[in-house]
Motif scaffolding. Structure first.
Motif, PDB file in Angstrom:
ATOM      1  N   THR A  33      44.831  40.677  42.576  1.00 31.80           N
ATOM      2  CA  THR A  33      45.458  39.432  42.129  1.00 31.80           C
ATOM      3  C   THR A  33      45.813  38.547  43.312  1.00 31.80           C
ATOM      4  O   THR A  33      45.674  37.326  43.244  1.00 31.80           O
ATOM      5  CB  THR A  33      46.725  39.742  41.308  1.00 31.80           C
ATOM      6  OG1 THR A  33      46.360  40.519  40.171  1.00 31.80           O
ATOM      7  CG2 THR A  33      47.405  38.474  40.847  1.00 31.80           C
ATOM      8  N   LEU A  34      46.261  39.153  44.385  1.00 32.40           N
ATOM      9  CA  LEU A  34      46.702  38.396  45.555  1.00 32.40           C
ATOM     10  C   LEU A  34      45.590  38.262  46.598  1.00 32.40           C
ATOM     11  O   LEU A  34      45.854  38.162  47.788  1.00 32.40           O
ATOM     12  CB  LEU A  34      47.933  39.067  46.169  1.00 32.40           C
ATOM     13  CG  LEU A  34      49.144  39.165  45.247  1.00 32.40           C
ATOM     14  CD1 LEU A  34      50.284  39.897  45.919  1.00 32.40           C
ATOM     15  CD2 LEU A  34      49.583  37.793  44.779  1.00 32.40           C
ATOM     16  N   THR A  35      44.342  38.242  46.137  1.00 29.12           N
ATOM     17  CA  THR A  35      43.186  38.059  47.007  1.00 29.12           C
ATOM     18  C   THR A  35      42.425  36.826  46.554  1.00 29.12           C
ATOM     19  O   THR A  35      42.187  36.628  45.366  1.00 29.12           O
ATOM     20  CB  THR A  35      42.256  39.288  46.951  1.00 29.12           C
ATOM     21  OG1 THR A  35      42.995  40.427  47.380  1.00 29.12           O
ATOM     22  CG2 THR A  35      41.042  39.118  47.834  1.00 29.12           C
ATOM     23  N   SER A  36      42.074  35.994  47.518  1.00 27.01           N
ATOM     24  CA  SER A  36      41.282  34.805  47.240  1.00 27.01           C
ATOM     25  C   SER A  36      40.058  34.843  48.137  1.00 27.01           C
ATOM     26  O   SER A  36      40.186  34.715  49.367  1.00 27.01           O
ATOM     27  CB  SER A  36      42.110  33.543  47.498  1.00 27.01           C
ATOM     28  OG  SER A  36      41.309  32.394  47.298  1.00 27.01           O
ATOM     29  N   GLY A  37      38.905  35.026  47.527  1.00 26.10           N
ATOM     30  CA  GLY A  37      37.679  35.155  48.318  1.00 26.10           C
ATOM     31  C   GLY A  37      37.742  36.405  49.170  1.00 26.10           C
ATOM     32  O   GLY A  37      37.917  37.503  48.665  1.00 26.10           O
ATOM     33  N   ASP A  38      37.630  36.246  50.478  1.00 27.47           N
ATOM     34  CA  ASP A  38      37.738  37.401  51.366  1.00 27.47           C
ATOM     35  C   ASP A  38      39.093  37.447  52.067  1.00 27.47           C
ATOM     36  O   ASP A  38      39.309  38.247  52.966  1.00 27.47           O
ATOM     37  CB  ASP A  38      36.604  37.398  52.398  1.00 27.47           C
ATOM     38  CG  ASP A  38      36.603  36.137  53.251  1.00 27.47           C
ATOM     39  OD1 ASP A  38      37.289  35.169  52.894  1.00 27.47           O
ATOM     40  OD2 ASP A  38      35.895  36.132  54.282  1.00 27.47           O
TER      41      ASP A  38
END
Length: 159
Positions: A33-38
């Motif tokens: 959830t707390l990841t955007s892209g890499d």
């Protein structure tokens, strides 16, 4: 919507009671959830180690997210549990609704009518804040406020 957010961050509160497999699953969901892209805000492996090594007797039963964040701050543990610290800070600052913003614009619409369109921006901002926080503004003594303002702005010349 609020239940979805609570479910995503539930691992931060329930980790002492979770089985290892359930803890890993919930921590993985939180990290995803707390990841955007890499770009990831949390390190999954470190988060699992932090949660498993966290002393079981320290968090009180039914401790809220904010309480746990304050606990880490007061005990100076944010450097020892950095991933938990980041996740808790995100959890307590994540808005679960837009009701506050909608309420602000609703109040602004009531205050800024066609007849009051010549009002200065500073005055409009002040009235909007008073209207939004009307419960607090009811406790303010208007007589004291007027007296204080008059004392600051008095132009009486003493002869």
């Amino acid at each position: 919507m609020m239940s979805d957010v609570a479910k995503k961050f539930s691992a931060l509160i329930n980790f002492p009671d979770l089985l290892a497999s359930e803890l890993e699953k919930q921590a993985k969901d939180l990290c995803n959830t707390l990841t955007s892209g890499d770009q990831a805000d949390l390190n999954y492996d470190e988060l699992i180690v932090e949660m498993q090594s966290f002393p079981k007797q320290w968090p009180k039963q039914n401790m809220a997210t904010l309480d746990l964040l304050v606990f880490l701050e007061e005990k100076g543990l944010k450097e020892i549990y950095p991933n938990m610290w980041v996740a808790l800070r995100i959890a307590v600052t994540t808005p679960v609704t837009v009701a506050s913003a909608e309420r602000s614009f609703s109040k602004l619409k009531l205050i800024k009518t066609y007849l009051r369109s010549t009002m200065s921006q500073e005055c409009l901002n002040g009235l909007t804040i008073i209207s939004i926080n009307r419960e607090i503004s009811k406790q303010v003594s208007y007589d004291d406020t007027i007296d204080d303002f008059a004392a600051r702005k008095s132009r009486i010349v003493w002869f």
